[in-house]
Scaffold this motif. Sequence first.
Motif, PDB file in Angstrom:
ATOM      1  N   ALA A 168     -34.907  21.579  -3.303  1.00 59.02           N
ATOM      2  CA  ALA A 168     -35.288  20.883  -2.253  1.00 59.02           C
ATOM      3  C   ALA A 168     -36.132  19.869  -3.101  1.00 59.02           C
ATOM      4  O   ALA A 168     -35.543  18.761  -2.268  1.00 59.02           O
ATOM      5  N   VAL A 169     -36.551  19.886  -4.677  1.00 54.85           N
ATOM      6  CA  VAL A 169     -36.784  18.796  -5.230  1.00 54.85           C
ATOM      7  C   VAL A 169     -35.541  17.869  -5.169  1.00 54.85           C
ATOM      8  O   VAL A 169     -35.758  16.966  -5.345  1.00 54.85           O
ATOM      9  N   SER A 226     -34.305  15.834  -2.031  1.00 57.48           N
ATOM     10  CA  SER A 226     -35.539  14.789  -1.758  1.00 57.48           C
ATOM     11  C   SER A 226     -35.398  13.911  -2.596  1.00 57.48           C
ATOM     12  O   SER A 226     -35.751  12.406  -3.059  1.00 57.48           O
ATOM     13  N   GLY A 227     -35.285  14.157  -4.109  1.00 59.92           N
ATOM     14  CA  GLY A 227     -35.794  13.004  -4.907  1.00 59.92           C
ATOM     15  C   GLY A 227     -34.347  12.619  -5.088  1.00 59.92           C
ATOM     16  O   GLY A 227     -34.115  11.038  -5.581  1.00 59.92           O
ATOM     17  N   GLU A 246     -32.736  11.721  -2.218  1.00 56.67           N
ATOM     18  CA  GLU A 246     -32.022  11.077  -1.374  1.00 56.67           C
ATOM     19  C   GLU A 246     -33.755   9.745  -1.909  1.00 56.67           C
ATOM     20  O   GLU A 246     -33.704   8.004  -1.656  1.00 56.67           O
ATOM     21  N   LYS A 247     -34.814   9.802  -2.309  1.00 60.54           N
ATOM     22  CA  LYS A 247     -35.726   9.077  -3.007  1.00 60.54           C
ATOM     23  C   LYS A 247     -34.932   8.020  -3.520  1.00 60.54           C
ATOM     24  O   LYS A 247     -35.300   6.962  -3.446  1.00 60.54           O
ATOM     25  N   THR A 291     -32.354   5.446  -1.803  1.00 61.80           N
ATOM     26  CA  THR A 291     -33.356   4.918  -0.586  1.00 61.80           C
ATOM     27  C   THR A 291     -33.931   3.814  -1.643  1.00 61.80           C
ATOM     28  O   THR A 291     -34.024   2.350  -1.246  1.00 61.80           O
ATOM     29  N   LEU A 292     -33.841   3.816  -2.551  1.00 61.95           N
ATOM     30  CA  LEU A 292     -35.153   2.603  -3.460  1.00 61.95           C
ATOM     31  C   LEU A 292     -34.239   2.208  -4.057  1.00 61.95           C
ATOM     32  O   LEU A 292     -34.362   0.901  -4.431  1.00 61.95           O
ATOM     33  N   ALA A 309     -38.594  11.513   2.944  1.00 66.46           N
ATOM     34  CA  ALA A 309     -38.165  12.163   1.669  1.00 66.46           C
ATOM     35  C   ALA A 309     -38.594  11.708   0.493  1.00 66.46           C
ATOM     36  O   ALA A 309     -39.229  12.191  -0.404  1.00 66.46           O
ATOM     37  N   ILE A 310     -39.312  10.405   0.731  1.00 66.21           N
ATOM     38  CA  ILE A 310     -39.802   9.391  -0.544  1.00 66.21           C
ATOM     39  C   ILE A 310     -41.424  10.118  -0.322  1.00 66.21           C
ATOM     40  O   ILE A 310     -42.251  10.192  -1.933  1.00 66.21           O
ATOM     41  N   GLU A 339     -41.934  13.641   0.635  1.00 65.71           N
ATOM     42  CA  GLU A 339     -41.873  14.909  -0.046  1.00 65.71           C
ATOM     43  C   GLU A 339     -41.859  14.753  -1.743  1.00 65.71           C
ATOM     44  O   GLU A 339     -42.337  15.043  -2.858  1.00 65.71           O
ATOM     45  N   HIS A 340     -40.584  13.443  -2.331  1.00 65.81           N
ATOM     46  CA  HIS A 340     -40.643  13.492  -3.564  1.00 65.81           C
ATOM     47  C   HIS A 340     -42.042  13.248  -4.259  1.00 65.81           C
ATOM     48  O   HIS A 340     -41.760  14.254  -5.519  1.00 65.81           O
ATOM     49  N   SER A 341     -42.247  12.258  -4.279  1.00 66.29           N
ATOM     50  CA  SER A 341     -42.990  11.369  -5.156  1.00 66.29           C
ATOM     51  C   SER A 341     -44.390  12.560  -5.240  1.00 66.29           C
ATOM     52  O   SER A 341     -45.264  12.680  -6.410  1.00 66.29           O
ATOM     53  N   GLN A 344     -44.611  15.458  -5.077  1.00 72.61           N
ATOM     54  CA  GLN A 344     -44.302  16.632  -5.719  1.00 72.61           C
ATOM     55  C   GLN A 344     -44.301  16.615  -7.282  1.00 72.61           C
ATOM     56  O   GLN A 344     -44.133  17.044  -7.935  1.00 72.61           O
ATOM     57  N   GLN A 345     -43.121  14.804  -7.305  1.00 67.39           N
ATOM     58  CA  GLN A 345     -43.650  14.423  -8.718  1.00 67.39           C
ATOM     59  C   GLN A 345     -45.082  14.293  -9.213  1.00 67.39           C
ATOM     60  O   GLN A 345     -45.490  14.980 -10.089  1.00 67.39           O
TER      61      GLN A 345
END
Lengths: 491, 488, 272
Positions: A6-7, A10-11, A13-14, A17-18, C130-131, C133-135, C137-138
């Motif tokens: 999952a990480v 999402s990583g 996708e992030k 997107t960015l 998503a951003i 969530e991931h941030s 998590q980080q």
Amino acid sequence: MAQYQAVQRSGAEKAATLERALRQRSLRRRARPVESIVRFLLLLCGLVSILSTVGILVTLGENSLLFFSQRSWQQVKYDTVERAVVVNLGQEVSLAAALDAQNSYLSLELDERATLPFSEGQLIELGGERMRVMAASRDGLEVERGVNASQALAHPVDTPVFVHNERTVLLGADLRADDTVIHLSEGAAAAFQIDDLIQADEEVMRVLQVEPVSDMLAVRRGEEGSNPARHSAGLPLFSPSAVTLGEFLTGTRWNPQLGHLGIWPLLNATLMTTFFALLTALPVGLGVAIYLSEYASARVRSLVKPVLELLVGVPTVVFGYFALTWMTPLLQQIIGPQVKQFNTLSAGLVMGIMIVPTIASISEDALGAVPRALREASYALGATRQETIRRAVLPAAVSGIMAAFLLGISRAVGETMIVALAAGAGPNFTFNPLEGAETMTGHIVRISGGDISYNTIDYNSLFAIGLLLFLLTLAFNVVSGAITRRYREAT
Amino acid sequence: MATVTQQGNRGSLTRRQRISRLWSRVYQACVGLAALALVILLLKIVDDAFGTVAVVNVVDPASLVSQDGRSIEQQNAEELAGLARDYLDEEGRHFVSTDRLFTLFLDEVARTELPSSALRNLTVGQALFSGQNFPQKWADRTLFELRLPDVARVERDARARADIALLLAGNVEQGRLLELVYNDIVQVELLESWNLIDSLTRQDEIRARAARDFPQATLEFRSWLNADFLRTPGSSQALTSGIRVALLGTLWMLVIAIGVSLPLGLGAAIYLEEYARHANNHRLLRLLNGFIETNIRNLAGVPSIIYGILGLTVFVRAMEPLTSGQLAGVAGADGRTILSAGLTMALLILPIIIINAQEAIRAVPQSLREGSYGLGATQLQTIARQVLPVALPGMLTGVILSVSRAIGETAPLVVVGAATTIFVDPDSPFSRFTVLPIQIYRWTADPREGFQDVAAATIIVLLLLLLSLNASAIILRNRYSARARRTL
Amino acid sequence: MSETPKQSVQDKLEIDAMSVWYGETCAVRSVTLAINPRRITAFIGPSGCGKSSVLRAINRLNDLVPGAHVHGKINYQGHNLYDEQVDPVELRRRIGMVFQKPNPFPKSIYDNVAYGPRLLGIRDRKSLTAIVEHSLQQAALWDEVRNDLHKKSGLELSGGQQQRLCIARALAVEPEVILMDEPCSALDPIATQSIEALMRDLVHDYTIVIVTHNMQQALRVSDYTAFFNIRKREQDGVELRWGELVEFGATKQLFEEPQHQETADYISGRFG
């Protein structure tokens, strides 16, 4: 493991997107037109406040200038001394009994049908002595003897009585448009000097030469852009009178219609109401401030503060109602019927109540700013609470209290509705606080509240008063603000 | 020697303590005095706003009974319309006026829910009175024409008078006609009014005086503040005076004043707090900013009447084509309109709004701004998304305070030219206006019996309005500061 | 959380003879040092030595302080950051910052983290989530807050969580450098530990500069350390104080074999 995936997801996708959002973003400065426009618009909002000040200054200044440069034309008058004559009978008036130098009653003998040729305030002359008529009746005159630098003398019976008459200057003969010499009514030439301006109808002339014997003037026609015209005999002549700053600031009569433009009746009333307001507000306000800052517990403060806030919130017109319908009747009960329905005392006292919260809150700030150590030092030396307040706290807070005092003055000077309702309508130069007298603000409200025509001397005078008011309050506010800022910085 | 000092010390110490206690009483008395002043002020207002009145009828209702002896309450619409016809206004008699009749018609017709401007141009025959009685010859007249030529002529024309009676009876309810008869024919006249305290404590004396001086009059207890008082416009009679027009005028004036000064004031405050202190500003701009800042402080201290003079010159005179409504196509008389008043008031409250908003913005912690900038926000984004939302309650408090200032201000509006008496509701920014404090001013200064009581009732309305506004400001402030304490 | 290291983070941040002034007072004078990518650099020194000023100068946050001005250069990715042509807004996006006192916005946790991406114009709900969530998590906060993303305000978290939220917020705009101004000074030891662990994790992808009072922390987490000290001078009866960079080097070397006596005194004084 699932969480790890999952990480990862999402990583990814992030990142994607960015990356899209950040594509082509470099460190180079970008133009941000919206930011600049908004910034400029907000600056404009700030500038509106300056416009407001400029508006006030230009409005007051421009119209005040008009006021001071506006020429009002007054009928030319001259003084004549002539034997007192009963108008309808042509009978000359003389003393009915001998008059000694002390007596102030002068007896006359008049026909029953006669119209009295004397009136109150008139100047009369008998055998070289001038007297002022204090009261006139058919039987005689109450007079003030030996006025206008003359000596009181004894006068025998039948001494003729002369009266000083102010007569308006009239055109003595018809005037053609190309004449340069004008004839005046008899004795009137003495009222003119070379270089004077004269107005006849719309035309303005300048006096070049005066012939007192033949009552003639040599004039230049059509001055100041006016056109020479025909005028017929009997036309009243006018001479200009401009308001001077000196007259405005020193004169003690205010009646623009008659050319009396001295600010003192209005200013004096303002000063009187202000005086009584501060006489009330300063001790009470200071007392409240000392109580709140030195004595009151938190609970008492939470009760007193709302009372003060309520007082601040009451509109001034309500205080005006209070002054007129409660304070004045109360004063009439206490002092007596010599208290007029409109009086400066009542307006001043109620204004004082109005200002109490202002003085209290600023003084309290000042007292609160006095360091604790100062009080403790005083107590340590064996001073009582009152001694500490008087000898340690108050002297340290004196500048703040001064600021409160000045702000109080400024508010009292600018206060309008209380004085408009309770202080009186009509300028009155008096130091008696039980009489009515119109203040500067009260005058502005009364004159502008009616139907006022623009560009009249009445209208323009409002601006001169307004300018004076503005400068007065500004001065007090600025000094008060400067003091407040100084002690704030000091603490 | 030592004992002398001791004694002297002890003696003076008790004295000094006594003086100290005395002064603490003096300070307490000062607070008491301030509180007392407030209490007396409020009591005086209540005292005036309620009390016994001696009233007499201009026309005795007994003389209006029908032939078979029924009182006016029992008469039907037709009979009442007949009374209205008999008492139509004529020279020297002030009874039912044609203006009143016209308004009455309009009110009845207005139930068809048409705007009044449209009504004026409708003919009598057009649906409005359908199924009801009206003289056939008036069918093609518009309502406006009906008012001017015909009804005006009615005063002299007996036939037209009969028409009027028909029109009234056919179209106006009995209740409304009864009201008309009471207000315009019977006409209650106020002879004397007593204060509340006198009314309660010296009843016998009042009764005795009334019996002696006004044998015709009836005594009754009256609350000057009542529902009709809020609903009716001003009047030349104290008993029928109301504050409807003034209330609406206050509302109109507020809407304009706030509408103009709110954006300007908040904009200026944001500029001064967020942009003016920027490190990169040019020296000249910094000077300008400092000047704006000082200028606003000084403007806040300018006497309100000066704003009135400013409004008179700038809005009423210089901008007359705009403020009189000429540019908007309204045939206004001059610039002494609600618009001028609102704009003047906007200038007056502008510094108050700016100063309060500045304080609210200054209270926003710097760390929020830095946090936002640190994420790459532009200045505008930071202001819009961080500063303003946090500063909003504080700003609102300031706005409410300035609204209550605007509601209570009188002097500038007198100078700008509030109307002496108007009976018509303001319906556009170009209407002539009056507001609550102006009415208080005029009524307080009115020497006729009863008007000071009307002023007192108006004061109660004004104070209640202000009190509720200030209370909401305080509640807002407390909730806001409680939240601020929780979060910071 | 071992991903492939980000390619973008490979530039040195070179501070060249930089001085920071606040009005007439000099906070720190001629600092020259190079900050290595994907390493943790610590600034240490006594209070008032200007280390925070240097840090705030790097992402031009000092621009917002009235009267502040910076002389000298900071070179990064071929630009002098104080050049007229450089956009401070974009610069602050690339060089993120975490402050001494946690300063979450008075919004929900989600909105806090989504704030940066929204500024960048990202509106799409799914991407934003998503951003966020991931941030989170980080920043090792996800598991603690995943259920109250929208319910809880950022201000309702504990101090350590707030600081991690601020880190997540900074990570959400994908910065290259993260500046941390005494990020643990307001936190308890356990929260401090978790932040330190987080820094060690993040340094794989980001360049980190941290200002700290705590030398043990510098020793524990940093790869390089810069020591600043205060200089004083009497001039016209007024005492002038400013900060200067004394020594800069690999942390281990600086702590074990300091080149300057001052450094040795400071370190031993604290340790002794």
